[in-house]
Design an enzyme around this catalytic site. Structure first.
Site, PDB file in Angstrom:
ATOM      1  N   GLY A 105      68.279 -19.261  52.625  1.00 44.68           N
ATOM      2  CA  GLY A 105      69.137 -18.784  53.707  1.00 44.68           C
ATOM      3  C   GLY A 105      69.760 -19.943  54.441  1.00 44.68           C
ATOM      4  O   GLY A 105      69.721 -21.083  53.991  1.00 44.68           O
ATOM      5  N   LYS A 109      62.820 -19.604  58.102  1.00 47.35           N
ATOM      6  CA  LYS A 109      62.162 -19.921  56.834  1.00 47.35           C
ATOM      7  C   LYS A 109      60.848 -20.672  57.026  1.00 47.35           C
ATOM      8  O   LYS A 109      59.865 -20.386  56.357  1.00 47.35           O
ATOM      9  CB  LYS A 109      63.086 -20.738  55.924  1.00 47.35           C
ATOM     10  CG  LYS A 109      64.289 -19.963  55.424  1.00 47.35           C
ATOM     11  CD  LYS A 109      65.127 -20.792  54.464  1.00 47.35           C
ATOM     12  CE  LYS A 109      65.578 -22.092  55.082  1.00 47.35           C
ATOM     13  NZ  LYS A 109      66.369 -21.919  56.315  1.00 47.35           N
ATOM     14  N   SER A 110      60.820 -21.652  57.926  1.00 46.12           N
ATOM     15  CA  SER A 110      59.582 -22.420  58.125  1.00 46.12           C
ATOM     16  C   SER A 110      58.506 -21.560  58.768  1.00 46.12           C
ATOM     17  O   SER A 110      57.325 -21.687  58.448  1.00 46.12           O
ATOM     18  CB  SER A 110      59.861 -23.668  58.976  1.00 46.12           C
ATOM     19  OG  SER A 110      60.705 -24.557  58.269  1.00 46.12           O
ATOM     20  N   ASP A 149      58.212 -26.144  51.557  1.00 44.76           N
ATOM     21  CA  ASP A 149      59.255 -25.989  52.566  1.00 44.76           C
ATOM     22  C   ASP A 149      60.319 -27.071  52.384  1.00 44.76           C
ATOM     23  O   ASP A 149      60.067 -28.099  51.765  1.00 44.76           O
ATOM     24  CB  ASP A 149      58.648 -26.059  53.975  1.00 44.76           C
ATOM     25  CG  ASP A 149      59.566 -25.425  55.025  1.00 44.76           C
ATOM     26  OD1 ASP A 149      60.389 -24.570  54.654  1.00 44.76           O
ATOM     27  OD2 ASP A 149      59.463 -25.790  56.213  1.00 44.76           O
ATOM     28  N   GLU A 150      61.492 -26.823  52.948  1.00 43.52           N
ATOM     29  CA  GLU A 150      62.647 -27.743  52.832  1.00 43.52           C
ATOM     30  C   GLU A 150      62.923 -28.058  51.357  1.00 43.52           C
ATOM     31  O   GLU A 150      63.259 -29.193  50.990  1.00 43.52           O
ATOM     32  CB  GLU A 150      62.393 -29.041  53.631  1.00 43.52           C
ATOM     33  CG  GLU A 150      61.978 -28.838  55.079  1.00 43.52           C
ATOM     34  CD  GLU A 150      63.087 -28.302  55.983  1.00 43.52           C
ATOM     35  OE1 GLU A 150      64.250 -28.217  55.523  1.00 43.52           O
ATOM     36  OE2 GLU A 150      62.793 -27.950  57.134  1.00 43.52           O
ATOM     37  N   ALA A 151      62.811 -27.027  50.517  1.00 45.19           N
ATOM     38  CA  ALA A 151      62.913 -27.230  49.069  1.00 45.19           C
ATOM     39  C   ALA A 151      64.317 -27.614  48.621  1.00 45.19           C
ATOM     40  O   ALA A 151      64.491 -28.102  47.508  1.00 45.19           O
ATOM     41  CB  ALA A 151      62.454 -25.968  48.337  1.00 45.19           C
TER      42      ALA A 151
END
Ligand SMILES: [Zn+2]
Length: 228
Positions: free
Chosen positions: A9, A15-16, A86-88
């Site tokens: 998104g 998201k986190s 995360d932060e992929a």
């Protein structure tokens, strides 16, 4: 069957927060996993959410082999049943391929969370590879909103109050305000992204005497008061 799931998104859509909640849910059921991140806004080796939650995480450097990382855990007798990534969007395409191999050959669930596209509207390489390889791509249920009230679909980069559309792909910043000269981000609907109309620019125009009526009325709030 293990899965590779990509939750994608814009910035600011939680998201986190979702990544931290996912980790909590699995741990509450007695599962053990690894939590990874890269360039979190709060610094190295931490996942932070705008709601104030945070937890330590393994920082993914460009050279880190994620397959080797999981094998090493197993070698030391530490079970890994899932990965939270995360932060992929910042992971390399090779690292995303390692994640897919971890799912297929070790039967470990991988939940990746990331921004789909950068401030120029181009896909991040890590996100592109995730879209190509994931079993499922999901959009988080909570929507980020543009200043006009529409669903925000684009990330704008703002430097010294001005929206920019050129520059390095990766400059870490936040959406919550930045010191002068530093990069910050603002989520916008496509219409306002294309018009480079940030909240600041819209306020400035609203107060301008030479404002043309069609300049501001292009994006009415959705709802019964709207004339479309
Ligand atoms: Zn808008």
């Amino acid at each position: 069957m293990a899965e590779l799931v990509f939750f994608s998104g814009t910035m600011d859509c939680g998201k986190s927060t979702l990544a931290l909640q996912m980790d909590h849910n699995h741990r509450a059921r007695g599962r053990t996993g690894l939590v990874l991140t890269k360039h979190d806004r709060a610094g190295e080796a931490v996942i932070s959410s705008r709601l104030g939650l945070s937890r330590e995480a393994t920082e993914v450097g460009d050279d880190l082999d994620l397959w080797d990382l999981v094998v090493e855990q197993a070698t030391h007798g530490r079970a890994v049943q899932y990965l939270i990534c995360d932060e992929a969007q910042f992971y390399t395409p090779q690292q995303v391929e390692q994640l897919a191999r971890i799912v297929d050959e070790m039967d470990i669930d991988v939940y990746a969370f990331g921004i789909t596209a950068d401030f120029r509207t181009e896909l991040f390489p890590g996100s592109r590879r995730l879209i190509e390889l994931a079993d499922r791509t999901q959009v988080p249920q909570v929507e980020a909103l543009c200043w006009c009230g529409r669903r925000a679909t684009h990330n704008a980069r703002v430097v010294d109050g001005h929206m920019v559309v050129e520059g390095e792909q990766v400059v870490v910043g936040d959406t919550a305000g930045a010191p002068a000269g530093q990069v910050e981000y603002e989520v916008l609907c496509r219409r306002h992204y294309m018009r480079r109309m940030t909240a600041h620019a819209a306020r400035a125009q609203a107060g301008s005497p030479d404002l043309l009526p069609f300049d501001l009325d292009l994006c009415p709030l959705p709802g019964p008061a709207s004339h479309g």
